[in-house]
Design an enzyme around this catalytic site. Structure first.
Site, mmCIF file in Angstrom:
data_model
loop_
_atom_site.group_PDB
_atom_site.id
_atom_site.type_symbol
_atom_site.label_atom_id
_atom_site.label_comp_id
_atom_site.label_asym_id
_atom_site.label_seq_id
_atom_site.Cartn_x
_atom_site.Cartn_y
_atom_site.Cartn_z
ATOM 1 N N GLU A 187 49.084 46.126 36.962
ATOM 2 C CA GLU A 187 49.817 45.967 38.220
ATOM 3 C C GLU A 187 49.959 44.499 38.602
ATOM 4 O O GLU A 187 50.901 44.110 39.288
ATOM 5 C CB GLU A 187 49.145 46.748 39.352
ATOM 6 C CG GLU A 187 47.768 46.241 39.762
ATOM 7 C CD GLU A 187 46.636 46.896 39.001
ATOM 8 O OE1 GLU A 187 45.513 46.916 39.524
ATOM 9 O OE2 GLU A 187 46.882 47.390 37.877
ATOM 10 N N ARG A 208 40.527 44.932 42.823
ATOM 11 C CA ARG A 208 41.486 46.041 42.791
ATOM 12 C C ARG A 208 40.760 47.383 42.748
ATOM 13 O O ARG A 208 41.233 48.373 43.311
ATOM 14 C CB ARG A 208 42.428 45.867 41.601
ATOM 15 C CG ARG A 208 43.270 44.597 41.719
ATOM 16 C CD ARG A 208 43.994 44.248 40.431
ATOM 17 N NE ARG A 208 44.555 42.907 40.506
ATOM 18 C CZ ARG A 208 45.706 42.599 41.098
ATOM 19 N NH1 ARG A 208 46.426 43.544 41.661
ATOM 20 N NH2 ARG A 208 46.131 41.353 41.127
ATOM 21 N N GLY A 241 40.007 48.528 46.201
ATOM 22 C CA GLY A 241 41.135 48.984 47.013
ATOM 23 C C GLY A 241 41.641 47.932 47.974
ATOM 24 O O GLY A 241 42.744 48.059 48.501
ATOM 25 N N ASP A 272 43.126 44.968 47.901
ATOM 26 C CA ASP A 272 43.839 43.953 47.139
ATOM 27 C C ASP A 272 45.155 43.606 47.850
ATOM 28 O O ASP A 272 46.027 44.445 47.955
ATOM 29 C CB ASP A 272 44.106 44.446 45.710
ATOM 30 C CG ASP A 272 44.792 45.817 45.681
ATOM 31 O OD1 ASP A 272 44.597 46.620 46.623
ATOM 32 O OD2 ASP A 272 45.526 46.088 44.729
ATOM 33 N N GLU A 301 52.972 52.227 54.974
ATOM 34 C CA GLU A 301 51.581 52.183 54.521
ATOM 35 C C GLU A 301 50.732 51.226 55.346
ATOM 36 O O GLU A 301 49.519 51.393 55.445
ATOM 37 C CB GLU A 301 51.506 51.780 53.045
ATOM 38 C CG GLU A 301 51.948 50.358 52.746
ATOM 39 C CD GLU A 301 51.642 49.931 51.323
ATOM 40 O OE1 GLU A 301 50.881 50.635 50.635
ATOM 41 O OE2 GLU A 301 52.161 48.893 50.888
#
Length: 372
Positions: free
Chosen positions: A23, A99, A102, A104, A282
């Site tokens: 990612e 990462r 969570g 990040d 989000e």
């Protein structure tokens, strides 16, 4: 165990991979270039994360960058020699561990959280404490007392170590602990509320944390931190899952007025933005109460239709007193509602075959209601 945080007896985030994760390459164009530029401009923060490649170096993996620092003067530009630079294996280990956490990206574990794997974090250890307490109860229900005692002992031991390493009685907050240099962080982060949610905080600790609520509280709820790093998990952004754990923690210790106030700020912000553009996102800028974000470090998108925001909204709505739910309903009715952003209760959803279903009589009658 590589997931142990040194000799603290606590746990840490740790990823077994090497080099940049997928990612970081696919979704975050230019991210590692930005990191190298930052370290080049802030050499004191680079520590063992930035490597100059004067010759082949086995401590590097991933990308190589050719960069130089230049200074503009009246006489013209003055530039340092071009350097061949790369990020170290330790940087990528921390990057991957960040990462895994969570969170990040934030600067919570140093710039770009590159030292994540060197910390015992309050969030992870609170979650593990809660899991150990749950397993204690489950084992007892199954009649397995020996296993129940084992999980109870583990939870008690973790709680003692959390108080030893992660609680700052002078600041009245829980912090992460760097076990490499044996120092407690001073980076205020919303995860300080996790021990309240998990039930491991004493009443005195909970009171102290609540007295520091103003550090995080903003017009749209709780900000992740007070540090503006341009990362999406720092100021000025707020996220539903951490918001929910913080509010549940407040309620667990009886601070319902504070929980109601924070909840209302968050749900009214979501509803206000939904009324404007017909989407639920989000994350939100809780300072400006807007879904418009300007993330500079890491993943930059603000995804539409994120499930945890929807779920947290409903949880908050369910727990709010009736008068506040009715207030929220009035505010939505008074707004100028575009066709694409009608009241949530009046929106129509596709029936089988993709044909929009007509709103029910119940949905036509009112907007938000207590207990919905």
């Amino acid at each position: 165990d590589p997931h142990l945080a040194g000799s603290t007896g606590l746990s840490r985030y740790y990823d077994f991979g090497e080099g940049p994760p997928p990612e970081g390459i696919q979704d975050e164009a230019g991210y590692y270039h930005r990191v190298v530029v930052y370290y080049l401009a802030h050499p004191d923060a680079a520590s063992n994360h930035l490597v100059e490649l004067k010759q082949p170096n086995s401590d590097t993996v991933g990308f190589t960058f050719g960069l130089q620092l230049c200074e503009n003067t009246q006489a013209g530009s003055k530039c340092d020699p071009l350097k061949s630079l790369a990020l170290s294996r330790d940087f990528y280990k921390g990057d991957r561990s960040m990462r895994e956490s969570g969170f990040d990206v934030s600067f919570r574990f140093g710039p770009f959280s590159a030292d994540t794997h060197h910390y015992a974090p309050i969030c992870l250890n609170s979650l593990l404490y809660k899991q150990e307490k749950d397993l204690e109860k489950m084992s007892l229900l199954l009649g397995k007392k020996a296993e129940s005692d084992k999980w109870r002992k583990r939870a008690e031991d973790r709680k003692q170590r959390i108080n030893q390493y992660l609680w700052d009685s002078q600041r009245g907050l829980f912090f992460d602990y760097n076990f490499e240099n044996q120092s407690r962080s001073s980076y205020e982060f919303i995860t300080t509320f996790y021990p309240l949610w998990a039930g491991l905080a004493t009443p005195e600790q909970a009171k102290a944390v609540v007295q520091n609520l103003s550090i995080f509280e903003q017009p749209g709820g709780l900000a992740m931190s007070r540090h503006e790093s341009e990362g999406q998990w720092d100021y000025p952004y707020g996220w539903a899952p951490t918001q929910l754990l913080a509010v549940k923690g407040l309620r667990r210790y009886g601070y319902n007025a504070d929980a109601d106030r924070v909840s209302y700020k968050f749900v009214s912000m979501i509803a206000e933005n939904f009324r404007r553009d017909g989407t639920i996102r989000e994350k939100y800028n809780v300072v400006t109460r807007s879904s418009e974000t300007n993330v500079g470090a890491g993943y930059k998108a603000n995804v539409v239709g994120f499930g945890w925001t929807n779920a947290a909204f409903l949880e908050f709505l369910h727990d709010l007193p009736r008068d506040q739910v009715e207030r929220l309903d009035r505010e939505q009715r008074q707004g100028t509602v575009a066709p694409a952003s009608r009241r949530l209760s009046e929106r129509t959803w596709p029936a089988a075959g993709g044909t929009p279903a007509p709103p029910s009589k119940k949905s036509q009658q009112s907007g938000f209601r207590a207990g919905d």
